[in-house]
Design a protein around this motif. Structure first.
Motif, PDB file in Angstrom:
ATOM      1  N   SER A 123     111.035  49.363  16.335  1.00  0.00           N
ATOM      2  CA  SER A 123     109.930  48.403  16.481  1.00  0.00           C
ATOM      3  C   SER A 123     108.962  48.863  17.564  1.00  0.00           C
ATOM      4  O   SER A 123     107.735  48.801  17.384  1.00  0.00           O
ATOM      5  N   MET A 124     109.519  49.329  18.674  1.00  0.00           N
ATOM      6  CA  MET A 124     108.664  49.793  19.767  1.00  0.00           C
ATOM      7  C   MET A 124     107.879  51.031  19.340  1.00  0.00           C
ATOM      8  O   MET A 124     106.694  51.164  19.665  1.00  0.00           O
TER       9      MET A 124
ATOM     10  N   ASN B   1     107.000  51.828  16.316  1.00  0.00           N
ATOM     11  CA  ASN B   1     105.961  51.362  15.390  1.00  0.00           C
ATOM     12  C   ASN B   1     104.792  50.735  16.163  1.00  0.00           C
ATOM     13  O   ASN B   1     103.620  50.944  15.828  1.00  0.00           O
ATOM     14  N   TYR B   2     105.127  49.950  17.179  1.00  0.00           N
ATOM     15  CA  TYR B   2     104.090  49.312  17.979  1.00  0.00           C
ATOM     16  C   TYR B   2     103.265  50.362  18.722  1.00  0.00           C
ATOM     17  O   TYR B   2     102.038  50.289  18.774  1.00  0.00           O
TER      18      TYR B   2
ATOM     19  N   PHE C 294     101.088  51.975  16.288  1.00  0.00           N
ATOM     20  CA  PHE C 294      99.987  51.071  15.993  1.00  0.00           C
ATOM     21  C   PHE C 294      98.931  51.125  17.097  1.00  0.00           C
ATOM     22  O   PHE C 294      97.728  51.190  16.836  1.00  0.00           O
TER      23      PHE C 294
END
Length: 153
Positions: free
Chosen positions: A137-138, A140-141, A144
């Motif tokens: 998740s991190m 991906n963030y 992003f």
């Protein structure tokens, strides 16, 4: 530029968090390896105790057979010798029973330890999976943010 500076700070913070999470993952893997080694050591210890108990059981069985032969031979000689041999035989049977009970307790203890270690191992695996999910998740963030940053500039 202020926004760029803030985004850069956020990226750096996320990279630090990623490094921390990676370090935690390594620690979890080390803990798992230690637990597995502990389980292995317990299994080796249990196997050693099982062999010892088996050896004692064989020795006791041999001693019981010997005591029975002695009882048969000495029965004709004297009643007092017969009582002594029977007493010895009962003691050996009691010891055999105790050893069998101890063996059963060791087996139960081994099974309990295996269940506990399996539970702990599963817990650590779950934590590792959660940590990996957080890492993804991190990442991906961060990706992003990088792409947003690239789009802005």
């Amino acid at each position: 530029q202020e926004e760029k500076k803030q985004l850069t700070l956020k990226v750096e913070e996320l990279e630090r968090k990623l490094e921390t999470t990676s370090a935690q993952n390594i620690e979890f893997l080390q803990v798992i390896a230690k637990r597995e080694e502990s389980i292995h050591q317990c299994q080796l210890w249990l196997e050693e105790k099982t062999r010892e108990c088996s050896s004692l059981a064989r020795q006791l069985e041999m001693a019981i057979e010997d005591a029975k032969r002695q009882v048969e031979q000495t029965r004709e000689r004297a009643a007092s010798r017969e009582r002594a041999a029977q007493s010895k035989m009962l003691d050996l049977e009691t010891q055999l029973s105790r050893n069998k009970t101890e063996l059963n307790q060791l087996r139960r203890s081994k099974d309990d330890a295996e269940r506990r270690y399996e539970s702990r191992l599963q817990d650590l695996k779950d934590r590792l999976e959660q940590s990996e999910s957080t890492n993804r998740s991190m990442q991906n963030y961060v990706q992003f943010l990088k792409s947003s940053y690239a789009n802005v500039f």
